[in-house]
Design a protein around this motif. Sequence first.
Motif, PDB file in Angstrom:
ATOM      1  N   UNK A 214     -14.234  -4.154 -12.415  1.00 16.94           N
ATOM      2  CA  UNK A 214     -12.950  -3.490 -12.198  1.00 16.94           C
ATOM      3  C   UNK A 214     -13.055  -2.353 -11.180  1.00 16.94           C
ATOM      4  N   UNK A 215     -14.282  -1.867 -10.950  1.00 16.32           N
ATOM      5  CA  UNK A 215     -14.465  -0.773  -9.985  1.00 16.32           C
ATOM      6  C   UNK A 215     -14.539  -1.274  -8.543  1.00 16.32           C
ATOM      7  N   UNK A 216     -14.520  -2.609  -8.363  1.00 18.04           N
ATOM      8  CA  UNK A 216     -14.611  -3.138  -6.996  1.00 18.04           C
ATOM      9  C   UNK A 216     -13.361  -2.820  -6.188  1.00 18.04           C
ATOM     10  N   UNK A 217     -12.188  -2.899  -6.849  1.00 15.88           N
ATOM     11  CA  UNK A 217     -10.953  -2.619  -6.112  1.00 15.88           C
ATOM     12  C   UNK A 217     -10.907  -1.175  -5.592  1.00 15.88           C
ATOM     13  N   UNK A 218     -11.226  -0.152  -6.421  1.00 19.03           N
ATOM     14  CA  UNK A 218     -11.305   1.215  -5.861  1.00 19.03           C
ATOM     15  C   UNK A 218     -12.328   1.341  -4.747  1.00 19.03           C
ATOM     16  N   UNK A 219     -13.457   0.615  -4.891  1.00 17.71           N
ATOM     17  CA  UNK A 219     -14.471   0.666  -3.831  1.00 17.71           C
ATOM     18  C   UNK A 219     -13.917   0.125  -2.519  1.00 17.71           C
ATOM     19  N   UNK A 220     -13.220  -1.017  -2.587  1.00 14.30           N
ATOM     20  CA  UNK A 220     -12.661  -1.597  -1.358  1.00 14.30           C
ATOM     21  C   UNK A 220     -11.612  -0.693  -0.738  1.00 14.30           C
ATOM     22  N   UNK A 221     -10.842   0.012  -1.560  1.00 16.73           N
ATOM     23  CA  UNK A 221      -9.839   0.940  -1.012  1.00 16.73           C
ATOM     24  C   UNK A 221     -10.525   2.103  -0.286  1.00 16.73           C
ATOM     25  N   UNK A 222     -11.635   2.585  -0.848  1.00 17.54           N
ATOM     26  CA  UNK A 222     -12.360   3.666  -0.164  1.00 17.54           C
ATOM     27  C   UNK A 222     -12.953   3.161   1.151  1.00 17.54           C
ATOM     28  N   UNK A 223     -13.558   1.963   1.104  1.00 13.49           N
ATOM     29  CA  UNK A 223     -14.110   1.397   2.349  1.00 13.49           C
ATOM     30  C   UNK A 223     -12.988   1.131   3.344  1.00 13.49           C
ATOM     31  N   UNK A 224     -11.824   0.697   2.835  1.00 13.99           N
ATOM     32  CA  UNK A 224     -10.694   0.416   3.721  1.00 13.99           C
ATOM     33  C   UNK A 224     -10.197   1.646   4.471  1.00 13.99           C
ATOM     34  N   UNK A 225     -10.345   2.826   3.881  1.00 14.84           N
ATOM     35  CA  UNK A 225      -9.917   4.048   4.591  1.00 14.84           C
ATOM     36  C   UNK A 225     -10.763   4.298   5.832  1.00 14.84           C
TER      37      UNK A 225
ATOM     38  N   UNK B 192      -1.747   0.516   3.826  1.00 14.25           N
ATOM     39  CA  UNK B 192      -0.340   0.152   3.685  1.00 14.25           C
ATOM     40  C   UNK B 192      -0.183  -1.288   3.181  1.00 14.25           C
ATOM     41  N   UNK B 193      -0.928  -2.224   3.766  1.00 15.38           N
ATOM     42  CA  UNK B 193      -0.786  -3.628   3.374  1.00 15.38           C
ATOM     43  C   UNK B 193      -1.314  -3.860   1.955  1.00 15.38           C
ATOM     44  N   UNK B 194      -2.349  -3.138   1.556  1.00 20.07           N
ATOM     45  CA  UNK B 194      -2.844  -3.245   0.177  1.00 20.07           C
ATOM     46  C   UNK B 194      -1.795  -2.723  -0.804  1.00 20.07           C
ATOM     47  N   UNK B 195      -1.116  -1.633  -0.432  1.00 15.13           N
ATOM     48  CA  UNK B 195      -0.063  -1.099  -1.307  1.00 15.13           C
ATOM     49  C   UNK B 195       1.111  -2.078  -1.416  1.00 15.13           C
ATOM     50  N   UNK B 196       1.492  -2.705  -0.271  1.00 12.36           N
ATOM     51  CA  UNK B 196       2.591  -3.678  -0.304  1.00 12.36           C
ATOM     52  C   UNK B 196       2.205  -4.876  -1.168  1.00 12.36           C
ATOM     53  N   UNK B 197       0.950  -5.338  -1.042  1.00  9.22           N
ATOM     54  CA  UNK B 197       0.500  -6.476  -1.855  1.00  9.22           C
ATOM     55  C   UNK B 197       0.513  -6.123  -3.341  1.00  9.22           C
ATOM     56  N   UNK B 198       0.125  -4.897  -3.668  1.00  2.00           N
ATOM     57  CA  UNK B 198       0.112  -4.489  -5.078  1.00  2.00           C
ATOM     58  C   UNK B 198       1.523  -4.370  -5.646  1.00  2.00           C
ATOM     59  N   UNK B 199       2.478  -3.951  -4.789  1.00  2.00           N
ATOM     60  CA  UNK B 199       3.841  -3.731  -5.278  1.00  2.00           C
ATOM     61  C   UNK B 199       4.725  -4.975  -5.202  1.00  2.00           C
ATOM     62  N   UNK B 200       4.567  -5.775  -4.122  1.00  2.00           N
ATOM     63  CA  UNK B 200       5.497  -6.893  -3.882  1.00  2.00           C
ATOM     64  C   UNK B 200       4.806  -8.249  -3.738  1.00  2.00           C
ATOM     65  N   UNK B 201       3.485  -8.299  -3.805  1.00  2.00           N
ATOM     66  CA  UNK B 201       2.798  -9.578  -3.729  1.00  2.00           C
ATOM     67  C   UNK B 201       2.181  -9.830  -2.357  1.00  2.00           C
ATOM     68  N   UNK B 202       1.245 -10.796  -2.270  1.00  2.00           N
ATOM     69  CA  UNK B 202       0.534 -11.056  -1.004  1.00  2.00           C
ATOM     70  C   UNK B 202       1.423 -11.622   0.093  1.00  2.00           C
TER      71      UNK B 202
ATOM     72  N   UNK C 273       2.367  -7.641   7.754  1.00  2.00           N
ATOM     73  CA  UNK C 273       1.246  -7.569   8.709  1.00  2.00           C
ATOM     74  C   UNK C 273       1.565  -8.353   9.982  1.00  2.00           C
ATOM     75  N   UNK C 274       2.166  -9.541   9.848  1.00  2.00           N
ATOM     76  CA  UNK C 274       2.508 -10.333  11.034  1.00  2.00           C
ATOM     77  C   UNK C 274       3.513  -9.608  11.919  1.00  2.00           C
ATOM     78  N   UNK C 275       4.487  -8.940  11.297  1.00  2.00           N
ATOM     79  CA  UNK C 275       5.468  -8.173  12.079  1.00  2.00           C
ATOM     80  C   UNK C 275       4.787  -7.034  12.838  1.00  2.00           C
ATOM     81  N   UNK C 276       3.894  -6.321  12.162  1.00  2.00           N
ATOM     82  CA  UNK C 276       3.181  -5.207  12.811  1.00  2.00           C
ATOM     83  C   UNK C 276       2.325  -5.717  13.965  1.00  2.00           C
ATOM     84  N   UNK C 277       1.621  -6.853  13.736  1.00  2.00           N
ATOM     85  CA  UNK C 277       0.773  -7.416  14.795  1.00  2.00           C
ATOM     86  C   UNK C 277       1.619  -7.830  16.002  1.00  2.00           C
TER      87      UNK C 277
END
Length: 485
Positions: free
Chosen positions: A73-84, A238-248, A255-259
């Motif tokens: 369960x600690x992997x998700x916080x780890x990925x968020x820290x690495x993502x920053x 931002x994209x991780x937060x959107x996925x957590x709130x509204x789905x992948x 992400x496609x719009x931003x790209x």
Amino acid sequence: MSIAAGSALGTAMRPSLELSRFLSLFVVRRIFRKGVLQIPMFRWSLGIAAVVAFCAFCAFGVVTLRQLIADPAMLSPLLRVVGTSTPLWVLTIFTVVRVLFMKSSDLVELTFSFPLTNRARTLGFLLFEALLVGIGVAVTLGAVVTGTIWIGGVGILGDIVTCLVMPTVACYLLASVYYFALERLLLRLRLARLRAFLVPVVLAATLVAVYVGVSAQSEPVLFAAAGQGDDYFAIQLLFADIAAAHGPIAATASWLVVVAVLVVAVCATAPRQFDPTRRFVALPRLFGSSEFGAYVAAHLRAIETITVCGIVFAGSYALFIAQVRLPPFLLVAVTVQAVYAYVATEPLRTSGPRRHTASLQYLLLLGPQLLMLLVLAVPTGILSALTGARWDEILVVVAFCVSNIVVLTLAGIAFPPEKGNPFSVIAGVAVAGLVTGTIMLGTNLLGLPDWFNVAVMILLTLTAVALSINGMRKIERTSRHEVVV
């Protein structure tokens, strides 16, 4: 997307893809068809060694993560820290690649005779540059990603994509827009010929600012992800937060719009004219008209050398003002110029009236670089000592820089960056880093004592000296048509 729209997009992208293919052929013919790389067995051995080294690096990441994280369960916080930290990694590799391309004005100028529009040329270089940056980021984060998948399984792939992959692509495009906007500003101010000096300085300053910002975000992101602190918003997540709130699906669509917006911004900001870069600075000759003075001037007058010296001095002084206790690691930046030392002094060897042995020519090649390192090491070492760094730590860094100069000089001889070809530099630095990194990683994993590491580095340095002299002797004989190539 309809079939007709897809076909139209493919037709529009064809010139850019052709340019990327040309750059790939350039890599193959300029690097992998010269010297010992002409031998298939050597090429395969080098490729296998690279794969083995990367696998060992990933295995090291798995072992380390399993020791640090017991609960998946600690992997998700780890990925968020690495993502920053993705903006920091992307901007670092982007800066290196862009500075290398700035030294290859002959290669860039060659493409101006191709039947390409400016937009197609920009996209072609963008695709190839994105490939290099993507490889760099994948190698850098490979150990973390492998360890995360090993512990969390395929279920963690969604977090990896939203926390690492999507921000990496967006950050790269944003860095490209920033770079092209800077180029346009220099053109508007009629300072484009000085961009070899100004652009690296601005990018380095931006890198420092990003480092400071990312460092301040890591702790609140970790506590918020672990549920031990207030919610914290980081734009790179931002994209991780959107996925957590509204789905992948919502995250992917965003992400496609931003790209798409950033690709349009890249094409819009790319300069529409080519301006040559000033390569040298008029400075007095420190050793008169002697031959050694000519080699010193060839190294010192390069505008990249002046730029790196300025960055090292400014960075060391900034660390001193901030009272950051750190050995003078910035000196490592000075050693990168060693890759260009052999090619940059080629006219001195071919036009001079004197004939020297390969050993003496090598000393003339190495001497100015070591002299420059010594001149820089004294003030930066004193500044580091005033912040509390021990003198033995400072001397270890200086010794590593000496070894790095020798190894990178060998890389410049084995993979000469003719006409400023940046791919030879990347290949040379990658091979040098592969050999050095594999040896040092192996000794650390085996828990060998410090004196053994020092002995390995000395042996590696002496081997690089011997190979460099032998390589210069062979090149000299080849130019006199004494050997068959």
